[in-house]
Design a protein around this motif. Structure first.
Motif, PDB file in Angstrom:
ATOM      1  N   ASN A 177       0.844  -1.337  -0.052  1.00  0.00           N
ATOM      2  CA  ASN A 177      -0.135  -0.144   0.213  1.00  0.00           C
ATOM      3  C   ASN A 177       0.906   1.288   0.184  1.00  0.00           C
ATOM      4  N   GLY A 178       2.085   1.535  -0.677  1.00  0.00           N
ATOM      5  CA  GLY A 178       2.590   2.645  -0.742  1.00  0.00           C
ATOM      6  C   GLY A 178       3.842   2.506   0.115  1.00  0.00           C
ATOM      7  N   PHE A 179       3.899   1.665   0.907  1.00  0.00           N
ATOM      8  CA  PHE A 179       5.061   1.789   2.077  1.00  0.00           C
ATOM      9  C   PHE A 179       5.820   0.568   1.977  1.00  0.00           C
ATOM     10  N   LEU A 180       7.031   0.776   2.462  1.00  0.00           N
ATOM     11  CA  LEU A 180       8.009  -0.445   2.613  1.00  0.00           C
ATOM     12  C   LEU A 180       7.993  -0.446   4.009  1.00  0.00           C
ATOM     13  N   PHE A 181       8.011  -1.803   4.394  1.00  0.00           N
ATOM     14  CA  PHE A 181       8.089  -2.056   5.933  1.00  0.00           C
ATOM     15  C   PHE A 181       9.463  -2.808   6.130  1.00  0.00           C
ATOM     16  N   VAL A 182      10.543  -2.273   6.838  1.00  0.00           N
ATOM     17  CA  VAL A 182      11.706  -3.115   6.866  1.00  0.00           C
ATOM     18  C   VAL A 182      11.672  -3.683   8.144  1.00  0.00           C
ATOM     19  N   SER A 183      12.066  -5.209   8.239  1.00  0.00           N
ATOM     20  CA  SER A 183      12.492  -5.724   9.608  1.00  0.00           C
ATOM     21  C   SER A 183      13.516  -5.221  10.110  1.00  0.00           C
ATOM     22  N   GLY A 184      13.701  -5.556  11.523  1.00  0.00           N
ATOM     23  CA  GLY A 184      14.873  -4.916  12.223  1.00  0.00           C
ATOM     24  C   GLY A 184      16.329  -5.459  11.402  1.00  0.00           C
ATOM     25  N   GLN A 185      17.093  -4.485  11.497  1.00  0.00           N
ATOM     26  CA  GLN A 185      18.468  -4.731  10.801  1.00  0.00           C
ATOM     27  C   GLN A 185      19.452  -4.561  11.893  1.00  0.00           C
ATOM     28  N   VAL A 186      20.265  -5.352  11.882  1.00  0.00           N
ATOM     29  CA  VAL A 186      21.633  -5.662  12.920  1.00  0.00           C
ATOM     30  C   VAL A 186      22.955  -5.363  12.134  1.00  0.00           C
ATOM     31  N   GLY A 187      23.707  -5.125  12.847  1.00  0.00           N
ATOM     32  CA  GLY A 187      25.076  -5.125  12.197  1.00  0.00           C
ATOM     33  C   GLY A 187      25.770  -6.640  11.991  1.00  0.00           C
ATOM     34  N   SER A 188      25.023  -7.405  11.154  1.00  0.00           N
ATOM     35  CA  SER A 188      25.610  -8.693  11.031  1.00  0.00           C
ATOM     36  C   SER A 188      26.531  -8.561   9.631  1.00  0.00           C
ATOM     37  N   ARG A 189      27.647  -9.436   9.921  1.00  0.00           N
ATOM     38  CA  ARG A 189      28.579  -9.811   8.737  1.00  0.00           C
ATOM     39  C   ARG A 189      27.710 -10.655   7.584  1.00  0.00           C
TER      40      ARG A 189
END
Length: 135
Positions: free
Chosen positions: A28-40
């Motif tokens: 619906n016109g949005f991007l829902f981004v999961s939690g991002q961590v500092g993973s290699r």
């Protein structure tokens, strides 16, 4: 149920499949981004906190770019931090301005947590999809 419009950044699909979640969903016109961590690349945490936070932002930006967005399209951010009392100010003063850009800034909710699967910082976001970026 309609099929989810999943956004996968290059080179990390196996990590998401192994952990059984989608990095981002267009809806619906949005991007829902999961939690991002500092993973290699292998999914392990970057040990240095500031490097881990920068890597989390780079991982977020990779998803945004794949979806045709930039950080300027982000409208809402939630950050999770282990021990924010000792690390929040350094992150907020030294790292966030590198990615945030100029005002107006997105809305932000910060949450102190006791565990993040071995990480110290996580960021999730909602962005508006620009015209023509797949809605």
């Amino acid at each position: 149920m309609t099929k989810r419009d999943v956004v996968f950044p290059a080179g990390r699909q196996a990590l998401y499949e192994r952990n059984r979640y989608s990095p981002a969903i267009r809806s619906n016109g949005f991007l829902f981004v999961s939690g991002q961590v500092g993973s290699r690349e292998d999914g392990s945490p970057e040990p240095d906190l500031e490097a881990q936070v920068r890597l989390a932002f780079r991982n977020l930006n990779a998803i945004l770019e794949t979806a045709g967005c930039t950080f300027d399209d982000v409208v809402d951010v939630t950050i999770f931090m282990v021990d924010p009392e000792s690390s929040f100010q350094a992150i907020w003063d030294n790292i966030v301005p590198e990615y945030w850009g100029n005002a107006p800034h997105p809305t932000v909710t910060g949450i102190g947590v006791t565990w993040l699967y071995g990480f110290q910082f996580e960021i999730k976001a909602i962005a508006r999809l620009p015209e023509g970026a797949g809605r």
